[in-house]
Scaffold this motif. Structure first.
Motif, PDB file in Angstrom:
ATOM      1  N   ASP A 233      58.033 -29.870   2.157  1.00  0.00           N
ATOM      2  CA  ASP A 233      57.539 -31.050   2.847  1.00  0.00           C
ATOM      3  C   ASP A 233      57.599 -32.183   1.838  1.00  0.00           C
ATOM      4  OD1 ASP A 233      55.914 -33.104   3.876  1.00  0.00           O
ATOM      5  OD2 ASP A 233      54.895 -31.671   5.184  1.00  0.00           O
ATOM      6  N   LEU A 234      58.323 -33.231   2.182  1.00  0.00           N
ATOM      7  CA  LEU A 234      58.517 -34.315   1.213  1.00  0.00           C
ATOM      8  C   LEU A 234      57.206 -34.954   0.800  1.00  0.00           C
ATOM      9  CD1 LEU A 234      61.695 -36.086   2.510  1.00  0.00           C
ATOM     10  CD2 LEU A 234      61.443 -34.745   0.459  1.00  0.00           C
ATOM     11  N   ARG A 235      56.197 -34.890   1.663  1.00  0.00           N
ATOM     12  CA  ARG A 235      54.915 -35.489   1.298  1.00  0.00           C
ATOM     13  C   ARG A 235      54.316 -34.781   0.088  1.00  0.00           C
ATOM     14  NH1 ARG A 235      51.866 -34.979   6.819  1.00  0.00           N
ATOM     15  NH2 ARG A 235      53.110 -33.093   6.846  1.00  0.00           N
ATOM     16  N   LYS A 236      54.675 -33.512  -0.104  1.00  0.00           N
ATOM     17  CA  LYS A 236      54.209 -32.779  -1.280  1.00  0.00           C
ATOM     18  C   LYS A 236      55.309 -32.667  -2.326  1.00  0.00           C
ATOM     19  CE  LYS A 236      50.127 -30.545  -0.341  1.00  0.00           C
ATOM     20  NZ  LYS A 236      48.888 -31.064  -0.908  1.00  0.00           N
ATOM     21  N   TYR A 243      51.128 -40.599  -0.852  1.00  0.00           N
ATOM     22  CA  TYR A 243      50.744 -39.288  -0.354  1.00  0.00           C
ATOM     23  C   TYR A 243      50.185 -38.358  -1.420  1.00  0.00           C
ATOM     24  CZ  TYR A 243      52.230 -39.843   4.444  1.00  0.00           C
ATOM     25  OH  TYR A 243      52.310 -40.239   5.742  1.00  0.00           O
ATOM     26  N   GLU A 244      50.443 -38.652  -2.703  1.00  0.00           N
ATOM     27  CA  GLU A 244      49.919 -37.742  -3.731  1.00  0.00           C
ATOM     28  C   GLU A 244      48.406 -37.871  -3.869  1.00  0.00           C
ATOM     29  OE1 GLU A 244      51.964 -40.238  -4.403  1.00  0.00           O
ATOM     30  OE2 GLU A 244      51.115 -41.439  -6.016  1.00  0.00           O
ATOM     31  N   ARG A 245      47.816 -38.893  -3.235  1.00  0.00           N
ATOM     32  CA  ARG A 245      46.356 -39.074  -3.359  1.00  0.00           C
ATOM     33  C   ARG A 245      45.573 -38.240  -2.363  1.00  0.00           C
ATOM     34  NH1 ARG A 245      46.172 -45.646  -3.633  1.00  0.00           N
ATOM     35  NH2 ARG A 245      47.828 -45.861  -5.180  1.00  0.00           N
ATOM     36  N   PHE A 246      46.269 -37.632  -1.401  1.00  0.00           N
ATOM     37  CA  PHE A 246      45.540 -36.938  -0.344  1.00  0.00           C
ATOM     38  C   PHE A 246      45.617 -35.436  -0.526  1.00  0.00           C
ATOM     39  CE2 PHE A 246      47.276 -40.824   1.704  1.00  0.00           C
ATOM     40  CZ  PHE A 246      46.095 -41.525   1.680  1.00  0.00           C
ATOM     41  N   ASP A 247      44.582 -34.799  -0.028  1.00  0.00           N
ATOM     42  CA  ASP A 247      44.489 -33.347  -0.128  1.00  0.00           C
ATOM     43  C   ASP A 247      44.743 -32.764   1.256  1.00  0.00           C
ATOM     44  OD1 ASP A 247      43.816 -30.788  -0.912  1.00  0.00           O
ATOM     45  OD2 ASP A 247      41.717 -31.083  -0.319  1.00  0.00           O
ATOM     46  N   PHE A 248      45.849 -32.071   1.406  1.00  0.00           N
ATOM     47  CA  PHE A 248      46.162 -31.446   2.698  1.00  0.00           C
ATOM     48  C   PHE A 248      47.072 -30.248   2.458  1.00  0.00           C
ATOM     49  CE2 PHE A 248      50.546 -33.000   3.177  1.00  0.00           C
ATOM     50  CZ  PHE A 248      50.558 -34.010   2.244  1.00  0.00           C
ATOM     51  N   GLN A 278      40.836 -39.122   5.062  1.00  0.00           N
ATOM     52  CA  GLN A 278      40.744 -39.498   3.645  1.00  0.00           C
ATOM     53  C   GLN A 278      41.198 -40.927   3.433  1.00  0.00           C
ATOM     54  OE1 GLN A 278      42.595 -36.466   1.041  1.00  0.00           O
ATOM     55  NE2 GLN A 278      42.269 -35.074   2.745  1.00  0.00           N
ATOM     56  N   ALA A 279      42.264 -41.310   4.135  1.00  0.00           N
ATOM     57  CA  ALA A 279      42.784 -42.671   3.962  1.00  0.00           C
ATOM     58  C   ALA A 279      41.768 -43.700   4.439  1.00  0.00           C
ATOM     59  CB  ALA A 279      44.097 -42.829   4.726  1.00  0.00           C
ATOM     60  N   LEU A 280      41.059 -43.382   5.517  1.00  0.00           N
ATOM     61  CA  LEU A 280      40.072 -44.330   6.036  1.00  0.00           C
ATOM     62  C   LEU A 280      38.934 -44.525   5.046  1.00  0.00           C
ATOM     63  CD1 LEU A 280      39.889 -43.291   9.772  1.00  0.00           C
ATOM     64  CD2 LEU A 280      40.724 -45.444   8.862  1.00  0.00           C
ATOM     65  N   LYS A 281      38.611 -43.466   4.290  1.00  0.00           N
ATOM     66  CA  LYS A 281      37.542 -43.591   3.290  1.00  0.00           C
ATOM     67  C   LYS A 281      38.004 -44.442   2.119  1.00  0.00           C
ATOM     68  CE  LYS A 281      34.887 -39.431   4.093  1.00  0.00           C
ATOM     69  NZ  LYS A 281      35.501 -38.100   4.193  1.00  0.00           N
ATOM     70  N   GLN A 282      39.306 -44.332   1.778  1.00  0.00           N
ATOM     71  CA  GLN A 282      39.784 -44.976   0.550  1.00  0.00           C
ATOM     72  C   GLN A 282      40.316 -46.380   0.761  1.00  0.00           C
ATOM     73  OE1 GLN A 282      42.751 -42.409  -1.164  1.00  0.00           O
ATOM     74  NE2 GLN A 282      41.464 -40.593  -1.030  1.00  0.00           N
ATOM     75  N   ILE A 283      40.593 -46.774   2.012  1.00  0.00           N
ATOM     76  CA  ILE A 283      41.339 -48.023   2.224  1.00  0.00           C
ATOM     77  C   ILE A 283      40.605 -49.237   1.640  1.00  0.00           C
ATOM     78  CG2 ILE A 283      40.426 -48.327   4.591  1.00  0.00           C
ATOM     79  CD1 ILE A 283      43.164 -49.509   5.332  1.00  0.00           C
ATOM     80  N   PRO A 284      41.279 -50.000   0.760  1.00  0.00           N
ATOM     81  CA  PRO A 284      40.634 -51.157   0.141  1.00  0.00           C
ATOM     82  C   PRO A 284      40.887 -52.431   0.941  1.00  0.00           C
ATOM     83  CG  PRO A 284      42.706 -50.705  -0.939  1.00  0.00           C
ATOM     84  CD  PRO A 284      42.615 -49.754   0.217  1.00  0.00           C
ATOM     85  N   ASP A 285      40.162 -53.485   0.609  1.00  0.00           N
ATOM     86  CA  ASP A 285      40.464 -54.793   1.182  1.00  0.00           C
ATOM     87  C   ASP A 285      41.552 -55.440   0.338  1.00  0.00           C
ATOM     88  OD1 ASP A 285      38.656 -54.694   3.232  1.00  0.00           O
ATOM     89  OD2 ASP A 285      36.996 -55.339   1.953  1.00  0.00           O
TER      90      ASP A 285
END
Lengths: 370, 172
Positions: A233-236, A243-248, A278-285
């Motif tokens: 899977d290219l995401r991994k 994508y390297e910031r997420f755990d899945f 996870q992305a919703l928790k990390q998303i910055p302004d």
């Protein structure tokens, strides 16, 4: 003697398509059958050939994004992402953090929408009519969120070279938490309805087998390859964007049959939900577009960018001559390669399973024919 | 391409200066396993481009697929590019285990584009070669069936080429 002759069977040619509803578009295949067995299959494509690659040579970079929407029309955001990534890579543009997160959230939602549609059509191909209602119900909810973000249900034209068109609407977060709950409920419902249903298992187990070695040889990618037990899977494997910031996890199958290809996708819906949460928790302004000129002129050179689409490894090979239009743009559509393996999967299958096998590959003719 | 043999040591020095060490190492491994062929290796934005002679195509692709340092088992893409003076066949190969990607480029004649078919190495290049024949008129020697794939049988001309009158083309 006459008896002997009458016992000899004669192969029959059975034409299927191009207007057959279960070919998922305009696709024709000629089945060579002996009784109930498929001996050989000859696929014919090209009914939807619009010359997207050649068309792009006459368009400016920003205009090409709209053409990419129309390739894999069930994964529009994912297509746009790959094209933008290719141009950004060539121009060496740094994308603002917020834009990256918006892109990932939308791409994963699009993956879920695409897999929900697959779930529905797969049930339909197997002769069950409830799954398509479940699948479309949940897909429609996702598309209404897309509509509030980009203004369109399918042809978004939302990603820009260097970022995205505009910021998320103010009520987006409210909506998306509701949507995630709905998706979770929906996938559990869908899973319990079909996945381990006795009839469905009988129709899908050990049908359309392809082993890992053959799958790679044919260039199969995405869920179809992972169903054969290859964790690619290219995401991994080759993380792009953030994508390297997420755990899945990467769900894999073990046999490479129709059921594995189905179940890998159902599990992928849950993994995508994990990424979105996870992305919703990390998303910055912050900013949503990098400082790029409106008419992009990438420097001379060629680049290949690819990403994990719902159907597999979608790639773009871009040759630039320094002007505002690409010199050559080659698209690597995952369905195109997945369809090549159809012949291998269908040999010695029953005619009644042909529809299931074709359905399990999950082709989109928009990107096969381009 | 001929200058590569003589400037090999220089290019290696350049490599170690401005490339990240992983790429430099991969390039030096490639130079090792392909040392007997007339090639030139360059890198651009993190990609490794290998320019080869078209006669060596099958040998080099077989080596890249089977050698334990590269293991390019996945045939990603074949693109034909129509340049002013030549055609170029561009092969993108990927390794699913090592996650390497290599770009192999080979020039073809403008008048009579001809290259060996690599269908014996990967079955997955079947339709790519048919498409290359369909849209660009490139002949892939050894391919069992180069019938039109995306276009219809009676179509005349090669619409992928730059000299095809795309906007003036009238079908009806």
């Amino acid at each position: 003697m006459t008896n002997q002759q009458s016992l000899n069977s004669v192969d029959m040619l059975l034409n299927m398509g191009p207007q057959h509803p279960s070919t998922h578009g305009v696709f024709r295949m000629v089945l060579q059958i002996d009784g109930e067995r498929v001996i050989d299959v000859d696929p014919y494509i090209g009914y939807l050939h619009r010359g997207s690659e050649k068309l792009s040579e006459g368009e400016q970079y920003a205009q090409i994004v709209t053409l990419f929407d129309r390739l894999d029309y069930l994964a529009n955001f994912n297509n746009e992402l790959v094209f933008c990534m290719a141009v950004e890579k060539l121009m060496e543009v740094e994308i603002p953090e917020r834009a990256e997160y918006i892109r990932v959230i939308l791409c994963e939602l699009n993956r879920i929408a695409s897999h929900f549609l697959f779930y529905g059509t797969m049930g339909m191909d197997a002769g069950a009519s409830t799954p398509i209602l479940y699948g479309f119900r949940d897909r429609e909810k996702i598309q209404s969120v897309f509509e509030s973000v980009s203004g369109a249900r399918m042809m978004h034209n939302y990603f820009r070279i260097g970022g995205v068109k505009e910021d998320l609407p103010t009520d987006f977060f409210e909506k998306i938490y509701w949507l995630i709950d709905e998706i979770k409920k929906g996938v559990d419902q869908a899973d319990s309805l079909l996945s381990f249903n006795e009839i469905f298992l009988n129709r899908t187990r050990n049908i359309g087998l392809i082993n890992a070695e053959d799958a790679i040889d044919y260039g199969l990618t995405g869920p179809n390859l992972r169903a054969s037990g290859v964790s690619y899977d290219l995401r991994k494997n080759d993380p792009y964007s953030i994508y390297e910031r997420f755990d899945f996890d990467i769900p894999v199958g073990d046999r490479g049959d129709v059921w594995d290809r189905y179940f890998v996708r159902v599990q992928e819906i849950r993994e995508s939900v994990k990424i979105i949460e996870q992305a919703l928790k990390q998303i910055p302004d912050g900013e949503i577009t990098a400082n790029v000129r409106r008419i992009a002129r990438p420097p001379e050179g060629d680049i290949f960018a690819h990403a994990e689409n719902p159907r597999g490894d979608f790639g773009v090979y871009l040759v630039s001559d320094g002007s505002d239009k690409p010199y050559r743009l080659k698209i690597r559509p995952p369905s195109f390669c997945n369809l090549m393996a159809l012949r291998h999967m269908m040999r010695n299958a029953y005619v009644s399973d042909a529809v299931m096998i074709l359905g399990s590959i999950d082709i989109v003719l928009g990107e096969v024919d381009r | 391409m001929a200058e590569e043999e003589t400037t090999e040591s220089i290019s290696e020095e350049e490599v170690s200066e401005d490339l990240d060490p992983i790429l430099a190492e991969r390039i030096s491994i490639l130079e090792n396993i392909l040392s007997t062929y007339d090639i030139s290796i360059s890198s651009f934005l993190g990609e490794i481009n290998i320019h080869i002679q078209k006669i060596d195509l099958l040998d080099i692709l077989t080596i890249l697929k089977n050698s334990p340092e590269t293991l390019c088992n996945l045939f990603l893409c074949l693109s034909i590019v129509d340049y002013e003076d030549r055609f170029e066949a561009v092969y993108h190969l990927q390794s699913t285990t090592l996650n390497h990607r290599y770009v192999i480029k080979s020039s073809l004649d403008k008048d009579k584009p001809l290259i060996s078919s690599c269908i014996g190495i990967w079955k997955g290049c079947d339709w790519y070669e048919r498409e290359g024949h369909d849209l660009f008129g490139v002949v892939f020697e050894g391919h069992p069936n180069l019938s039109p794939l995306l276009l219809y049988e009676e179509f005349e001309g090669y619409p992928g080429r730059k000299d095809f009158p795309f906007n003036d083309y009238k079908e009806w």
